[in-house]
Write a protein that holds these residues in place. Structure first.
Motif, PDB file in Angstrom:
ATOM      1  N   LEU A 127       0.820  -1.219   0.000  1.00 58.77           N
ATOM      2  CA  LEU A 127       0.000   0.000   0.000  1.00 58.77           C
ATOM      3  C   LEU A 127       0.851   1.265   0.000  1.00 58.77           C
ATOM      4  O   LEU A 127       0.520   2.236  -0.684  1.00 58.77           O
ATOM      5  CB  LEU A 127      -0.964   0.001   1.186  1.00 58.77           C
ATOM      6  CG  LEU A 127      -2.169  -0.916   1.051  1.00 58.77           C
ATOM      7  CD1 LEU A 127      -2.959  -0.970   2.363  1.00 58.77           C
ATOM      8  CD2 LEU A 127      -3.065  -0.458  -0.084  1.00 58.77           C
ATOM      9  N   SER A 128       1.933   1.262   0.758  1.00 55.14           N
ATOM     10  CA  SER A 128       2.798   2.448   0.768  1.00 55.14           C
ATOM     11  C   SER A 128       3.490   2.620  -0.582  1.00 55.14           C
ATOM     12  O   SER A 128       3.629   3.754  -1.069  1.00 55.14           O
ATOM     13  CB  SER A 128       3.809   2.393   1.912  1.00 55.14           C
ATOM     14  OG  SER A 128       4.661   1.277   1.792  1.00 55.14           O
ATOM     15  N   CYS A 129       3.903   1.527  -1.208  1.00 55.75           N
ATOM     16  CA  CYS A 129       4.482   1.606  -2.560  1.00 55.75           C
ATOM     17  C   CYS A 129       3.439   2.118  -3.548  1.00 55.75           C
ATOM     18  O   CYS A 129       3.733   2.970  -4.395  1.00 55.75           O
ATOM     19  CB  CYS A 129       5.004   0.246  -3.013  1.00 55.75           C
ATOM     20  SG  CYS A 129       6.506  -0.288  -2.187  1.00 55.75           S
ATOM     21  N   ALA A 130       2.221   1.599  -3.438  1.00 60.47           N
ATOM     22  CA  ALA A 130       1.147   2.030  -4.334  1.00 60.47           C
ATOM     23  C   ALA A 130       0.840   3.513  -4.131  1.00 60.47           C
ATOM     24  O   ALA A 130       0.588   4.233  -5.106  1.00 60.47           O
ATOM     25  CB  ALA A 130      -0.103   1.190  -4.099  1.00 60.47           C
ATOM     26  N   LEU A 131       0.873   3.979  -2.884  1.00 64.34           N
ATOM     27  CA  LEU A 131       0.645   5.397  -2.603  1.00 64.34           C
ATOM     28  C   LEU A 131       1.696   6.262  -3.295  1.00 64.34           C
ATOM     29  O   LEU A 131       1.362   7.243  -3.964  1.00 64.34           O
ATOM     30  CB  LEU A 131       0.655   5.662  -1.089  1.00 64.34           C
ATOM     31  CG  LEU A 131       0.532   7.121  -0.661  1.00 64.34           C
ATOM     32  CD1 LEU A 131      -0.847   7.667  -0.996  1.00 64.34           C
ATOM     33  CD2 LEU A 131       0.824   7.266   0.822  1.00 64.34           C
ATOM     34  N   ILE A 132       2.952   5.894  -3.158  1.00 66.31           N
ATOM     35  CA  ILE A 132       4.038   6.661  -3.774  1.00 66.31           C
ATOM     36  C   ILE A 132       3.901   6.666  -5.292  1.00 66.31           C
ATOM     37  O   ILE A 132       4.020   7.707  -5.942  1.00 66.31           O
ATOM     38  CB  ILE A 132       5.414   6.107  -3.343  1.00 66.31           C
ATOM     39  CG1 ILE A 132       5.635   6.349  -1.861  1.00 66.31           C
ATOM     40  CG2 ILE A 132       6.541   6.727  -4.176  1.00 66.31           C
ATOM     41  CD1 ILE A 132       6.810   5.599  -1.273  1.00 66.31           C
ATOM     42  N   ILE A 133       3.624   5.506  -5.870  1.00 64.59           N
ATOM     43  CA  ILE A 133       3.504   5.398  -7.319  1.00 64.59           C
ATOM     44  C   ILE A 133       2.298   6.186  -7.821  1.00 64.59           C
ATOM     45  O   ILE A 133       2.382   6.923  -8.809  1.00 64.59           O
ATOM     46  CB  ILE A 133       3.428   3.921  -7.745  1.00 64.59           C
ATOM     47  CG1 ILE A 133       4.750   3.218  -7.427  1.00 64.59           C
ATOM     48  CG2 ILE A 133       3.082   3.786  -9.228  1.00 64.59           C
ATOM     49  CD1 ILE A 133       4.679   1.698  -7.459  1.00 64.59           C
ATOM     50  N   PHE A 134       1.168   6.061  -7.136  1.00 64.57           N
ATOM     51  CA  PHE A 134      -0.043   6.774  -7.548  1.00 64.57           C
ATOM     52  C   PHE A 134       0.130   8.285  -7.449  1.00 64.57           C
ATOM     53  O   PHE A 134      -0.219   9.024  -8.379  1.00 64.57           O
ATOM     54  CB  PHE A 134      -1.242   6.314  -6.713  1.00 64.57           C
ATOM     55  CG  PHE A 134      -2.499   7.078  -7.005  1.00 64.57           C
ATOM     56  CD1 PHE A 134      -3.190   6.873  -8.182  1.00 64.57           C
ATOM     57  CD2 PHE A 134      -2.972   8.024  -6.104  1.00 64.57           C
ATOM     58  CE1 PHE A 134      -4.345   7.594  -8.464  1.00 64.57           C
ATOM     59  CE2 PHE A 134      -4.124   8.746  -6.371  1.00 64.57           C
ATOM     60  CZ  PHE A 134      -4.817   8.527  -7.561  1.00 64.57           C
ATOM     61  N   ILE A 135       0.666   8.753  -6.334  1.00 67.66           N
ATOM     62  CA  ILE A 135       0.848  10.193  -6.126  1.00 67.66           C
ATOM     63  C   ILE A 135       1.844  10.748  -7.142  1.00 67.66           C
ATOM     64  O   ILE A 135       1.610  11.820  -7.719  1.00 67.66           O
ATOM     65  CB  ILE A 135       1.296  10.487  -4.677  1.00 67.66           C
ATOM     66  CG1 ILE A 135       0.161  10.170  -3.697  1.00 67.66           C
ATOM     67  CG2 ILE A 135       1.775  11.910  -4.512  1.00 67.66           C
ATOM     68  CD1 ILE A 135      -1.093  10.997  -3.900  1.00 67.66           C
ATOM     69  N   SER A 136       2.921  10.030  -7.381  1.00 70.56           N
ATOM     70  CA  SER A 136       3.904  10.488  -8.370  1.00 70.56           C
ATOM     71  C   SER A 136       3.303  10.503  -9.774  1.00 70.56           C
ATOM     72  O   SER A 136       3.574  11.419 -10.564  1.00 70.56           O
ATOM     73  CB  SER A 136       5.146   9.593  -8.343  1.00 70.56           C
ATOM     74  OG  SER A 136       5.795   9.687  -7.106  1.00 70.56           O
ATOM     75  N   SER A 137       2.478   9.519 -10.087  1.00 67.68           N
ATOM     76  CA  SER A 137       1.817   9.470 -11.396  1.00 67.68           C
ATOM     77  C   SER A 137       0.856  10.632 -11.560  1.00 67.68           C
ATOM     78  O   SER A 137       0.835  11.290 -12.609  1.00 67.68           O
ATOM     79  CB  SER A 137       1.046   8.155 -11.561  1.00 67.68           C
ATOM     80  OG  SER A 137       1.889   7.056 -11.451  1.00 67.68           O
TER      81      SER A 137
END
Length: 149
Positions: A18-28
């Protein structure tokens, strides 16, 4: 022979993913907004005092933003894939925690150094890295507990 590797707890797996997904989503999301906003592009051209064909400058602007985006998400992407693979097959040990902690501290430092204090994306990226690092560091206790059994 006893296996020294520890099974990654499911709750920790979900927190990491979830933390990886948060970083990837926010950066995207941030990159998408940057490359689609003409005002941001015009500000970039003015602040760098660039002169030339707007089409070529726009291509450069998009390429630069996509390169920055890729460099921001490469660590969380590889970490998420490796962690999932570790959960399914190979298990974890202290070397896993050490290496990924160092790499994620590097990713956090890369984010913090940007000093974009006026952007909500900046704070969400930092939050994602903090959650990830705290979860990683909590795995040391899980590994020690498994060794004592």
């Amino acid at each position: 022979m006893m296996n020294t590797n520890t099974k990654l707890p499911t709750k920790k797996l979900y927190l990491i993913l979830l933390s990886c997904a948060l970083i990837i989503f926010i950066s995207s999301l941030e990159t998408m907004i940057k490359v689609k906003d003409t005002m941001l592009f015009n500000d970039w051209v003015e602040s760098n005092q660039l002169i030339g064909d707007n089409t070529l400058l726009l291509n450069d602007y998009i390429s630069i933003n996509l390169s920055i985006f890729f460099s921001k998400i490469i660590i969380p992407v590889i970490f998420a894939i490796y962690t999932y693979y570790a959960y399914i097959k190979i298990r974890i040990n202290q070397l896993y925690v050490f290496i990924w902690t160092v790499l994620n501290i590097g990713g956090l430092a890369y984010t913090v150094v940007e000093l974009r204090l006026d952007s909500i994306f900046y704070y969400f990226n930092i939050l994602g890295y903090v959650i990830m690092l705290l979860t990683l560091l909590s795995l040391i206790d899980v590994i020690r507990e498994n060794k004592s059994k």
